[in-house]
Design an enzyme around this catalytic site. Structure first.
Site, mmCIF file in Angstrom:
data_model
loop_
_atom_site.group_PDB
_atom_site.id
_atom_site.type_symbol
_atom_site.label_atom_id
_atom_site.label_comp_id
_atom_site.label_asym_id
_atom_site.label_seq_id
_atom_site.Cartn_x
_atom_site.Cartn_y
_atom_site.Cartn_z
ATOM 1 N N HIS A 121 -48.416 -24.023 7.849
ATOM 2 C CA HIS A 121 -46.959 -23.840 7.982
ATOM 3 C C HIS A 121 -46.612 -22.659 8.878
ATOM 4 O O HIS A 121 -45.502 -22.107 8.799
ATOM 5 C CB HIS A 121 -46.325 -23.686 6.590
ATOM 6 C CG HIS A 121 -46.413 -24.947 5.782
ATOM 7 N ND1 HIS A 121 -46.282 -24.957 4.417
ATOM 8 C CD2 HIS A 121 -46.632 -26.225 6.138
ATOM 9 C CE1 HIS A 121 -46.417 -26.201 3.971
ATOM 10 N NE2 HIS A 121 -46.636 -26.989 4.989
ATOM 11 N N SER A 214 -47.318 -25.952 -5.785
ATOM 12 C CA SER A 214 -46.668 -26.968 -6.628
ATOM 13 C C SER A 214 -47.028 -28.365 -6.133
ATOM 14 O O SER A 214 -46.706 -29.355 -6.788
ATOM 15 C CB SER A 214 -45.152 -26.769 -6.557
ATOM 16 O OG SER A 214 -44.711 -26.898 -5.207
ATOM 17 N N PRO A 239 -50.627 -21.389 -13.264
ATOM 18 C CA PRO A 239 -50.235 -21.146 -14.662
ATOM 19 C C PRO A 239 -49.615 -22.382 -15.325
ATOM 20 O O PRO A 239 -49.579 -22.469 -16.545
ATOM 21 C CB PRO A 239 -49.196 -20.023 -14.554
ATOM 22 C CG PRO A 239 -49.369 -19.432 -13.201
ATOM 23 C CD PRO A 239 -49.905 -20.525 -12.333
HETATM 24 N N1 APR Z 1 -50.945 -17.546 -9.535
HETATM 25 C C1 APR Z 1 -51.134 -18.880 -9.293
HETATM 26 N N2 APR Z 1 -50.109 -19.759 -9.180
HETATM 27 C C2 APR Z 1 -48.862 -19.278 -9.348
HETATM 28 C C3 APR Z 1 -48.592 -17.914 -9.630
HETATM 29 C C4 APR Z 1 -49.707 -17.040 -9.727
HETATM 30 N N3 APR Z 1 -49.571 -15.734 -9.964
HETATM 31 N N4 APR Z 1 -47.238 -17.745 -9.730
HETATM 32 C C5 APR Z 1 -46.684 -18.979 -9.524
HETATM 33 N N5 APR Z 1 -47.665 -19.886 -9.299
HETATM 34 C C6 APR Z 1 -47.522 -21.318 -8.997
HETATM 35 C C7 APR Z 1 -46.285 -21.974 -9.544
HETATM 36 O O1 APR Z 1 -46.479 -22.442 -10.850
HETATM 37 C C8 APR Z 1 -46.056 -23.110 -8.560
HETATM 38 O O2 APR Z 1 -46.747 -24.294 -8.965
HETATM 39 O O3 APR Z 1 -47.427 -21.431 -7.599
HETATM 40 C C9 APR Z 1 -46.687 -22.598 -7.263
HETATM 41 C C10 APR Z 1 -45.702 -22.217 -6.167
HETATM 42 O O4 APR Z 1 -45.062 -23.382 -5.757
HETATM 43 P P1 APR Z 1 -43.967 -23.348 -4.592
HETATM 44 O O5 APR Z 1 -43.046 -22.244 -4.823
HETATM 45 O O6 APR Z 1 -43.436 -24.740 -4.499
HETATM 46 O O7 APR Z 1 -44.812 -22.980 -3.307
HETATM 47 P P2 APR Z 1 -45.749 -23.915 -2.395
HETATM 48 O O8 APR Z 1 -46.402 -24.975 -3.180
HETATM 49 O O9 APR Z 1 -46.620 -23.008 -1.626
HETATM 50 O O10 APR Z 1 -44.659 -24.550 -1.415
HETATM 51 C C11 APR Z 1 -45.084 -25.394 -0.384
HETATM 52 O O11 APR Z 1 -42.866 -25.490 0.502
HETATM 53 O O12 APR Z 1 -40.923 -24.368 0.860
HETATM 54 C C12 APR Z 1 -42.015 -24.887 1.482
HETATM 55 O O13 APR Z 1 -43.064 -24.221 3.498
HETATM 56 C C13 APR Z 1 -42.843 -23.819 2.194
HETATM 57 O O14 APR Z 1 -45.262 -23.552 2.246
HETATM 58 C C14 APR Z 1 -44.164 -23.824 1.423
HETATM 59 C C15 APR Z 1 -44.201 -25.218 0.835
#
Ligand code: APR
Length: 272
Positions: A121, A214, A239
């Protein structure tokens, strides 16, 4: 995180030779970098992605978008890699064929010891012209990256406050058009080279470790599925449950900054 899950995940990691580590925003959460979808704290809980993370949003209000990314960039500069980032670097040091693939646009993997993760990304630190794509320099007022990784990560105490609010983007030195953040916005294609490197690595890995995503945003979320479809065990660190649970050999419930160092110790008791 249960001892049984950790022991099983450690056994799979110790047996691996060509692992893939696939990370999302949760990887940097303990460094103080907000995720996108976590309740209350997630960026998309507080901001509308249609107004900030699409090409149309940038055309409509470039200063709003540039200002927002500038603030995020300053926030990342104030953050430090957490023990999870260090553990990923330790896995790669132990298994040189490890490929780290990230959806994150921060530079914490690099500052945590992984020189060139596959960036699906883009990056907050690679601005370019919105018209001719010419790379643009980083704004000069960007503070230097915060100090070395620490056990208990978090923002650098005395770093200058990030800018807050709209900021006119600089003009391209070549064609004069506005410079844009070097990230992939909703509705944009992923960088081809990065996507094919990620699919290649997932197709040939013997273990895929997915951390802090996620798994809701495609095509990135398909990378763990590629590995599972080709028979590689998938281990998830998160988590909470995600749509990947069903394809995982092991789901380790816990924060990356705690689970990953414990996983490295479980795989290689002599490692840390
Ligand atoms: N350790 C591990 N996982 C964690 C922690 C932690 N300390 N804190 C939160 N999480 C988990 C959450 O439970 C969630 O499932 O990390 C995940 C974060 O999910 P998102 O916020 O959806 O982020 P991500 O999956 O990286 O998003 C994908 O979406 O908005 C776009 O381009 C953006 O790269 C991003 C993409």
């Amino acid at each position: 995180m249960s001892g049984t899950e950790l022991a099983e995940a450690g056994r799979l990691l110790a047996a691996a030779r060509r692992p893939v580590v696939f990370t999302g925003a949760g990887m940097s959460a303990e460094s103080g970098v907000p995720t996108f979808r976590d309740a209350q704290t997630g960026l998309w809980q507080r901001y509308d992605p249609r107004e900030l993370a699409t090409p149309a949003a940038f055309r409509t209000d470039p200063a709003l978008v540039w200002g927002w990314y500038e603030a995020r960039r300053h926030g990342v500069r104030r953050a430090r890699p957490n023990p999870g980032h260090l553990a990923v670097a330790a896995i790669r040091a132990r298994l040189p064929e490890t490929v780290v693939i990230t959806q994150n646009v921060d530079d914490l993997h690099e500052r945590g010891g992984v020189p060139a993760p596959v960036r699906l990304h883009g990056s907050l630190f690679a601005p370019r012209c919105s018209a001719c794509a010419r790379p643009a320099p980083l704004p000069s007022d960007l503070p230097p990256p915060a100090g070395p990784p620490v056990q208990h990560a978090g923002p650098e105490p005395h770093a200058p406050a990030p800018p807050d609010g709209p900021l006119t983007p600089p003009a391209c030195a070549g064609c004069g058009a506005p410079v844009r953040p070097g990230v992939v916005w909703f509705g944009e294609a992923l960088p081809e080279a990065a996507l094919s490197a990620a699919v290649e690595a997932a197709s040939t890995c013997d273990l895929l470790l997915t951390v802090g995503t996620s798994a809701l945003v495609h095509p990135a979320a398909e990378i763990p599925l590629v590995a599972a479809r080709l028979g590689a065990p998938v281990v998830q660190v998160n988590p909470v449950p995600t749509p990947l649970d069903a394809i995982c050999a092991v789901n380790v419930r816990g924060p990356a900054g705690e689970v990953l160092p414990a996983l490295v110790r479980a795989a290689w008791p002599d490692a840390i």
